[in-house]
Motif scaffolding. Structure first.
Motif, PDB file in Angstrom:
ATOM      1  N   PRO A 123       0.841  -1.200   0.000  1.00 33.76           N
ATOM      2  CA  PRO A 123       0.000   0.000   0.000  1.00 33.76           C
ATOM      3  C   PRO A 123       0.878   1.252   0.000  1.00 33.76           C
ATOM      4  CG  PRO A 123      -0.675  -1.532   1.728  1.00 33.76           C
ATOM      5  CD  PRO A 123       0.628  -2.031   1.186  1.00 33.76           C
ATOM      6  N   VAL A 124       0.485   2.248  -0.789  1.00 38.72           N
ATOM      7  CA  VAL A 124       1.252   3.490  -0.910  1.00 38.72           C
ATOM      8  C   VAL A 124       0.332   4.674  -0.645  1.00 38.72           C
ATOM      9  CG1 VAL A 124       2.607   4.968  -2.475  1.00 38.72           C
ATOM     10  CG2 VAL A 124       2.861   2.476  -2.584  1.00 38.72           C
ATOM     11  N   ILE A 125       0.810   5.610   0.183  1.00 38.62           N
ATOM     12  CA  ILE A 125       0.090   6.879   0.377  1.00 38.62           C
ATOM     13  C   ILE A 125       0.956   7.967  -0.244  1.00 38.62           C
ATOM     14  CG2 ILE A 125      -0.894   8.511   2.018  1.00 38.62           C
ATOM     15  CD1 ILE A 125      -0.412   5.029   3.138  1.00 38.62           C
ATOM     16  N   TYR A 126       0.329   8.798  -1.070  1.00 42.94           N
ATOM     17  CA  TYR A 126       1.072   9.848  -1.784  1.00 42.94           C
ATOM     18  C   TYR A 126       0.184  11.073  -1.953  1.00 42.94           C
ATOM     19  CZ  TYR A 126      -1.480   8.432  -6.043  1.00 42.94           C
ATOM     20  OH  TYR A 126      -2.447   8.165  -6.967  1.00 42.94           O
ATOM     21  N   ASP A 127       0.711  12.115  -2.596  1.00 41.62           N
ATOM     22  CA  ASP A 127      -0.016  13.366  -2.833  1.00 41.62           C
ATOM     23  C   ASP A 127      -0.603  13.906  -1.529  1.00 41.62           C
ATOM     24  OD1 ASP A 127      -1.081  15.560  -4.097  1.00 41.62           O
ATOM     25  OD2 ASP A 127      -2.755  14.501  -5.013  1.00 41.62           O
ATOM     26  N   PHE A 128       0.284  14.193  -0.576  1.00 40.09           N
ATOM     27  CA  PHE A 128      -0.142  14.673   0.737  1.00 40.09           C
ATOM     28  C   PHE A 128      -0.565  16.147   0.739  1.00 40.09           C
ATOM     29  CE2 PHE A 128       2.365  10.960   1.987  1.00 40.09           C
ATOM     30  CZ  PHE A 128       1.608  10.438   3.029  1.00 40.09           C
ATOM     31  N   VAL A 330      -2.682  16.582   9.085  1.00 35.22           N
ATOM     32  CA  VAL A 330      -2.336  17.946   8.670  1.00 35.22           C
ATOM     33  C   VAL A 330      -3.017  18.925   9.624  1.00 35.22           C
ATOM     34  CG1 VAL A 330      -2.450  19.688   6.841  1.00 35.22           C
ATOM     35  CG2 VAL A 330      -2.072  17.297   6.243  1.00 35.22           C
ATOM     36  N   LEU A 331      -2.226  19.856  10.157  1.00 34.23           N
ATOM     37  CA  LEU A 331      -2.741  20.839  11.113  1.00 34.23           C
ATOM     38  C   LEU A 331      -3.067  22.148  10.410  1.00 34.23           C
ATOM     39  CD1 LEU A 331      -0.178  20.221  14.003  1.00 34.23           C
ATOM     40  CD2 LEU A 331      -2.524  19.339  13.840  1.00 34.23           C
ATOM     41  N   SER A 332      -4.314  22.574  10.514  1.00 34.81           N
ATOM     42  CA  SER A 332      -4.732  23.828   9.868  1.00 34.81           C
ATOM     43  C   SER A 332      -4.016  25.029  10.474  1.00 34.81           C
ATOM     44  CB  SER A 332      -6.250  24.008   9.985  1.00 34.81           C
ATOM     45  OG  SER A 332      -6.647  24.013  11.342  1.00 34.81           O
ATOM     46  N   SER A 333      -3.613  24.926  11.748  1.00 35.18           N
ATOM     47  CA  SER A 333      -2.886  26.037  12.388  1.00 35.18           C
ATOM     48  C   SER A 333      -1.528  26.249  11.742  1.00 35.18           C
ATOM     49  CB  SER A 333      -2.715  25.766  13.889  1.00 35.18           C
ATOM     50  OG  SER A 333      -2.003  24.555  14.089  1.00 35.18           O
ATOM     51  N   ALA A 334      -1.007  25.190  11.078  1.00 40.95           N
ATOM     52  CA  ALA A 334       0.293  25.282  10.397  1.00 40.95           C
ATOM     53  C   ALA A 334       0.145  25.706   8.946  1.00 40.95           C
ATOM     54  CB  ALA A 334       1.022  23.944  10.472  1.00 40.95           C
ATOM     55  N   THR A 335      -0.894  25.189   8.271  1.00 48.41           N
ATOM     56  CA  THR A 335      -1.009  25.424   6.824  1.00 48.41           C
ATOM     57  C   THR A 335      -1.987  26.530   6.461  1.00 48.41           C
ATOM     58  OG1 THR A 335      -2.814  23.846   6.502  1.00 48.41           O
ATOM     59  CG2 THR A 335      -0.557  22.962   6.412  1.00 48.41           C
ATOM     60  N   GLY A 336      -2.898  26.868   7.393  1.00 47.54           N
ATOM     61  CA  GLY A 336      -3.905  27.886   7.086  1.00 47.54           C
ATOM     62  C   GLY A 336      -5.137  27.336   6.395  1.00 47.54           C
ATOM     63  N   SER A 337      -5.270  25.997   6.355  1.00 47.77           N
ATOM     64  CA  SER A 337      -6.456  25.404   5.712  1.00 47.77           C
ATOM     65  C   SER A 337      -7.688  25.581   6.600  1.00 47.77           C
ATOM     66  CB  SER A 337      -6.214  23.919   5.424  1.00 47.77           C
ATOM     67  OG  SER A 337      -5.873  23.230   6.607  1.00 47.77           O
ATOM     68  N   SER A 338      -8.839  25.234   6.062  1.00 43.50           N
ATOM     69  CA  SER A 338     -10.113  25.482   6.743  1.00 43.50           C
ATOM     70  C   SER A 338     -10.247  24.688   8.040  1.00 43.50           C
ATOM     71  CB  SER A 338     -11.287  25.128   5.828  1.00 43.50           C
ATOM     72  OG  SER A 338     -11.144  25.748   4.577  1.00 43.50           O
ATOM     73  N   TYR A 339      -9.666  23.490   8.084  1.00 46.90           N
ATOM     74  CA  TYR A 339      -9.748  22.670   9.295  1.00 46.90           C
ATOM     75  C   TYR A 339      -8.658  21.602   9.252  1.00 46.90           C
ATOM     76  CZ  TYR A 339     -12.634  20.070   5.886  1.00 46.90           C
ATOM     77  OH  TYR A 339     -13.117  19.460   4.754  1.00 46.90           O
ATOM     78  N   ASP A 340      -8.372  20.996  10.412  1.00 48.39           N
ATOM     79  CA  ASP A 340      -7.445  19.863  10.472  1.00 48.39           C
ATOM     80  C   ASP A 340      -8.028  18.720   9.634  1.00 48.39           C
ATOM     81  OD1 ASP A 340      -6.093  21.375  12.339  1.00 48.39           O
ATOM     82  OD2 ASP A 340      -6.710  20.201  14.075  1.00 48.39           O
ATOM     83  N   HIS A 341      -7.174  17.955   8.981  1.00 46.40           N
ATOM     84  CA  HIS A 341      -7.702  16.888   8.139  1.00 46.40           C
ATOM     85  C   HIS A 341      -6.719  15.748   7.975  1.00 46.40           C
ATOM     86  CE1 HIS A 341      -5.491  18.546   4.530  1.00 46.40           C
ATOM     87  NE2 HIS A 341      -5.594  19.648   5.239  1.00 46.40           N
ATOM     88  N   SER A 342      -7.207  14.665   7.377  1.00 43.12           N
ATOM     89  CA  SER A 342      -6.382  13.490   7.096  1.00 43.12           C
ATOM     90  C   SER A 342      -6.139  13.460   5.598  1.00 43.12           C
ATOM     91  CB  SER A 342      -7.112  12.218   7.561  1.00 43.12           C
ATOM     92  OG  SER A 342      -6.259  11.103   7.439  1.00 43.12           O
ATOM     93  N   SER A 343      -4.887  13.715   5.202  1.00 46.30           N
ATOM     94  CA  SER A 343      -4.576  13.940   3.789  1.00 46.30           C
ATOM     95  C   SER A 343      -3.722  12.823   3.208  1.00 46.30           C
ATOM     96  CB  SER A 343      -3.859  15.279   3.644  1.00 46.30           C
ATOM     97  OG  SER A 343      -3.730  15.624   2.277  1.00 46.30           O
ATOM     98  N   GLY A 344      -3.750  12.729   1.889  1.00 44.10           N
ATOM     99  CA  GLY A 344      -2.980  11.719   1.161  1.00 44.10           C
ATOM    100  C   GLY A 344      -3.911  10.832   0.361  1.00 44.10           C
ATOM    101  N   VAL A 345      -3.415  10.371  -0.779  1.00 40.36           N
ATOM    102  CA  VAL A 345      -4.173   9.460  -1.640  1.00 40.36           C
ATOM    103  C   VAL A 345      -3.622   8.056  -1.427  1.00 40.36           C
ATOM    104  CG1 VAL A 345      -4.693   8.845  -4.038  1.00 40.36           C
ATOM    105  CG2 VAL A 345      -4.596  11.256  -3.361  1.00 40.36           C
ATOM    106  N   ILE A 346      -4.520   7.079  -1.222  1.00 42.46           N
ATOM    107  CA  ILE A 346      -4.083   5.710  -0.969  1.00 42.46           C
ATOM    108  C   ILE A 346      -4.122   4.904  -2.262  1.00 42.46           C
ATOM    109  CG2 ILE A 346      -4.542   3.577   0.320  1.00 42.46           C
ATOM    110  CD1 ILE A 346      -5.885   5.325   2.483  1.00 42.46           C
ATOM    111  N   ALA A 347      -2.969   4.326  -2.610  1.00 43.29           N
ATOM    112  CA  ALA A 347      -2.917   3.411  -3.770  1.00 43.29           C
ATOM    113  C   ALA A 347      -2.907   1.994  -3.231  1.00 43.29           C
ATOM    114  CB  ALA A 347      -1.656   3.683  -4.589  1.00 43.29           C
TER     115      ALA A 347
END
Length: 347
Positions: A123-128, A330-347
């Motif tokens: 399994p590969v997680i990419y595009d974070f 991913v922490l929104s306080s670090a990136t400025g995104s709308s909310y904290d989230h779980s990022s990455g595409v699973i192959a």
């Protein structure tokens, strides 16, 4: 809970491909152990391909995206075979950044994770980064989740790679942002003197700081903005490289090293940091580190080599583990995104 994961990182300074095999365990809190790690230098051909990827046509870039994915998969397969590793849960790949323009809602890290999966069978997680950009974030920095959960004993974590970025606790939240370019510029200048990089900062130490250029660099608009904020190679192409062209390479190195140290210490002093963990290739630039130590009262901590070299790859492996468990990575306080989230595409 335990997980064995491989993290892959290719930085903007093109030092090579970092591969880090680590074990993660969660009881009351997360703990990690780096089991095996290595950096594979790029061949001249691959270095040129990646360096020039920003100039490719859409069709050629898509071809490189696939080709680089298979390359990554082959390198990981060899790494696993060489170290006779079994029981790997996943591979987490950062990919290689070609474009990073969050204001235009896109960022591109090439190296198709599906190709890595086809090569390795894992399994590969990419595009974070892309999801964060779509959520109005900068798509960077992503490493602060690892700083918060794996390196909480330090007041701040400073990475000196292609760009310098910092992560620190401010009140009840972790903030993080890019500070200034470092190795992406220093390596470029060293190459004019037929060196791949400025070892220990020895070349910069021979040069003379050009005060007029230093003031010009320090006055750049980016430094006046508050966080969250991030930098990309496009910004350097527009604002940095043109102003360094008319000055001797040694003096440019001296001036830019001084500039980077000043910008870094402005941030350290602004937040009155007690101590700071420094990782990334720039941690070996003793001239730069001396300058940082001279401009701040914070204790500067240089850890063991495998943490210096592989902290980013380690944290991407950790982000992969979090993603597989559908936990926030991913922490929104670090990136400025709308909310904290779980990022990455699973192959």
């Amino acid at each position: 809970m335990k997980a064995l994961a491989i993290g892959l990182m290719s930085g903007t300074s093109l030092d090579g491909l970092d591969i880090c095999l680590a074990e993660f365990e969660k009881q009351d809190k997360w703990a990690f152990q780096i089991l095996k790690s290595e950096t594979l230098s790029y061949s001249e051909d691959w270095e040129n391909k990646l360096r020039n990827s920003i100039h490719l046509s859409a069709e050629d870039l898509l071809e490189l995206h696939s080709e680089y994915g298979f390359y990554l998969g082959q390198q990981v397969k060899e790494f696993i075979h060489k170290h006779r590793v079994e029981g790997i849960s996943l591979i987490a790949s950062h990919g290689h950044t070609v474009f990073h323009q969050p204001k235009r809602k896109f960022t591109l890290q090439i190296g198709d994770g599906r190709a890595i999966k086809l090569e390795t069978g894992l399994p590969v997680i990419y595009d974070f980064r892309s999801q964060d950009v779509l959520l109005q974030g900068n798509g960077a920095p992503l490493v602060p989740i690892g700083d918060e959960l794996l390196f909480a004993q330090y007041s701040a974590c400073l990475n000196l790679g292609g760009f310098s970025n910092i992560s620190l606790q401010s009140g009840d939240k972790r903030i993080a942002f890019d500070i200034a370019p470092v190795n992406i510029v220093l390596n470029h200048l060293a190459q004019q003197l037929h060196k791949s990089f400025d070892e220990n900062g020895a070349l910069a130490e021979k040069g003379t700081v050009n005060e007029s250029l230093l003031n010009q660099l320090n006055a750049l608009d980016f430094y006046q903005h508050s966080h969250p904020k991030s930098l990309g190679v496009e910004w350097c192409n527009q604002h940095i490289f043109p102003v360094l062209e008319n000055i001797e390479a040694l003096d440019a190195l001296a001036t830019f090293t001084e500039h980077a140290a000043q910008q870094i210490c402005n941030v350290i002093n602004q937040y009155s940091l007690k101590d700071i963990l420094i990782t990334g290739g720039g941690a070996y630039n003793t001239f730069l580190i001396e300058k940082i130590r001279a401009k701040t009262k914070a204790e500067v901590i240089i850890p063991e080599k495998k943490i210096i070299n592989y902290k980013e790859a380690l944290i991407f492996a950790f982000m992969g583990v979090l993603k597989m468990n559908n936990e926030i990575n991913v922490l929104s306080s670090a990136t400025g995104s709308s909310y904290d989230h779980s990022s990455g595409v699973i192959a």
